[in-house]
Design a protein around this motif. Structure first.
Motif, PDB file in Angstrom:
ATOM      1  N   HIS A 301       0.841  -1.202   0.000  1.00 52.16           N
ATOM      2  CA  HIS A 301       0.000   0.000   0.000  1.00 52.16           C
ATOM      3  C   HIS A 301       0.877   1.252   0.000  1.00 52.16           C
ATOM      4  N   GLY A 305       1.036   4.218  -2.724  1.00 51.66           N
ATOM      5  CA  GLY A 305       0.971   5.629  -2.345  1.00 51.66           C
ATOM      6  C   GLY A 305       2.118   6.429  -2.922  1.00 51.66           C
ATOM      7  N   SER A 315      -5.020  12.690  -4.160  1.00 49.19           N
ATOM      8  CA  SER A 315      -6.164  12.134  -3.446  1.00 49.19           C
ATOM      9  C   SER A 315      -6.041  10.612  -3.329  1.00 49.19           C
ATOM     10  N   GLU A 316      -5.678   9.968  -4.435  1.00 45.88           N
ATOM     11  CA  GLU A 316      -5.502   8.518  -4.412  1.00 45.88           C
ATOM     12  C   GLU A 316      -4.312   8.121  -3.546  1.00 45.88           C
ATOM     13  N   THR A 319      -5.272   8.048   0.108  1.00 46.31           N
ATOM     14  CA  THR A 319      -6.032   6.837   0.439  1.00 46.31           C
ATOM     15  C   THR A 319      -5.108   5.642   0.604  1.00 46.31           C
ATOM     16  N   ALA A 322      -3.033   6.060   3.782  1.00 53.69           N
ATOM     17  CA  ALA A 322      -3.880   5.887   4.967  1.00 53.69           C
ATOM     18  C   ALA A 322      -4.048   4.407   5.286  1.00 53.69           C
ATOM     19  N   ARG A 323      -4.235   3.596   4.245  1.00 56.66           N
ATOM     20  CA  ARG A 323      -4.360   2.155   4.468  1.00 56.66           C
ATOM     21  C   ARG A 323      -3.049   1.583   4.987  1.00 56.66           C
ATOM     22  N   TYR A 338       2.693   9.471   4.469  1.00 56.78           N
ATOM     23  CA  TYR A 338       1.287   9.845   4.606  1.00 56.78           C
ATOM     24  C   TYR A 338       1.156  11.341   4.890  1.00 56.78           C
TER      25      TYR A 338
END
Length: 440
Positions: A301, A305, A315-316, A319, A322-323, A338
């Motif tokens: 993840h 990112g 924006s993606e 997300t 964040a995961r 992040y």
């Protein structure tokens, strides 16, 4: 709260203009993999398993220790190794230097301020400082001159023999084939005849003799550690796959990874190579397959990112990061990524949340200039100019730019309430920088 002067005065009181500066590769996934491989050997040595394994971004072959908390290994040496056992043999040998106190005895005899400063710089690098330049999802920091390494960290032949013997014992105890140590030493055979300037640094800091090779062969004889278990082999292939994909040219990686292969490591290497070409669509396709294979793996993840962030799809990226943080809430490099992504759109809510996340990351990794740069930006956007100047002063001090550190530290001192934590940090930076400037 760390007092900056007590650490930075020890770590970084030296000119940043040292010749032949090196750099550190910072990547959460690679660091995790190497720590997992080193852990059984460190346990066998009776050492803490959280000793940091620091990868130096240098194509030459070398490994060394400077204190009891860090083991350095050059990327050039890592990429010459063929098996996890060979990496573990290097860790075993350097762990023996720590367990036997070789660096401590040597440093206790150091008499000059310049030498102490050079040791301090390496310790500062060992703290995990990252400058935010290009690298394997990683920051880079100015390191130390290799000439200083040769002087400071050269071991005696007696120390080498002692470390070899202890290292073999650690490998046997950890269930690792001790013959791997002889394989590593054979990488350096024939270099004795070269001039000092042409030898790899390892040979200059770890004297190699035929007697030493014979002794290692004899110590390893009759002990078969067997082959690496699946988990050990997995983390070795994954760590090296990522390292080489970021350090080698994308064309080099893609030539060696057949397009028809769908195994995990092949997909990881292709994802990074495509990202660096750049070909974001193909990179994200490979990462999507990795996430589908291991949906609870924070590093995949994080990689998603990073790719999205570096292609300005903020924006993606938020997300995805964040995961990753959900899955690894205590990993400072993932937290830093992040926080950086949250700042990218420059919204009021994103800036506030980004500041909070970056502060959490800083609490776990206080010597990260790229993180400090982002932290200063977050403070400035929220109107906290004194704290922005304090973070900037710390960043410049860590990068060795002491004149700039003084300017920003004085600015912070003038803006912040006397006695506050930011004011004290700025005072610490000012004191440290003045010491450094006076020693130039």
């Amino acid at each position: 709260m760390f007092l900056f002067a007590r650490l930075a005065a020890l770590f970084l009181v030296i000119s940043a203009s040292l010749a032949n500066a090196q750099s550190i590769i910072r990547d959460a996934e690679i660091e995790h993999g190497l720590q997992a491989l080193a852990a059984p050997v460190l346990r066998a040595a009776g050492l803490p398993t959280n000793i940091d394994i620091i990868v130096v971004n240098d194509g030459s072959l070398n490994a060394f220790v400077v204190d009891s908390r860090h083991i350095f290994i050059h990327s050039g040496l890592l990429m010459r190794l063929d098996s996890p056992a060979e990496f573990q043999a290097i860790i075993a040998h350097e762990a023996a230097h720590i367990a036997n106190g070789h660096f401590a005895r040597r440093s206790s005899n150091v008499g000059t301020a310049n030498t102490v400063a050079r040791i301090g710089l390496l310790l500062g690098v060992a703290a995990g400082v990252a400058s935010g330049e290009a690298g394997a999802a990683a920051g880079l920091i100015a390191g130390t001159a290799s000439s200083a390494q040769r002087v400071l960290f050269a071991h005696t032949r007696a120390e080498e023999a002692s470390a070899d013997a202890a290292g073999i014992r650690y490998l046997i105890s950890a269930g690792v084939d001790p013959a791997a140590m002889e394989t590593v030493l054979n990488l350096f055979r024939g270099q004795e005849a070269l001039s000092a300037g042409r030898q790899d640094p390892y040979l200059r800091t770890h004297p190699l003799t035929r007697d030493r090779l014979r002794a290692v062969r004899a110590l390893a004889a009759g002990h078969d550690g067997g082959s690496a278990d699946n988990l050990t082999l997995y983390w070795w292939q994954r760590s090296m796959g990522k390292l080489t994909a970021f350090l080698r040219a994308p064309s080099w990686t893609l030539r060696r990874v057949d397009q028809g292969r769908t195994d995990e490591i092949a997909r990881l290497r292709r994802a990074i190579a495509y990202h660096r070409q750049p070909d974001i669509d193909r990179a994200l396709t490979e990462v999507a397959a990795l996430v589908a294979l291991r949906p609870t793996d924070p590093y995949y993840h994080e990689l998603r990112g990073q790719i999205l962030y570096e292609n300005r799809r903020f924006s993606e990226a938020i997300t995805a990061y964040a995961r990753a943080v959900e899955l690894a809430p205590r990993e400072p490099l993932i937290l830093a990524g992040y926080g950086r992504a949250l700042l990218a759109p420059d919204t009021a809510s994103g800036n506030r949340q980004g500041l909070e996340v970056l502060q959490r990351a800083r609490a776990r990794d206080p010597f990260n200039p790229r993180l400090l740069r982002d932290l200063a930006l977050a403070h400035a956007r929220l109107g906290q100019n004194g704290l922005a100047s304090a973070a900037t002063a710390e960043r410049y001090a860590l990068l060795g730019r002491f004149e700039d550190a003084v300017i920003h530290a004085n600015r912070a001192i003038g803006l912040l309430q006397q006695g506050s934590s930011g004011w004290r940090r700025a005072q610490d930076v000012l004191s440290t920088s003045e010491i450094a400037l006076n020693r130039r």
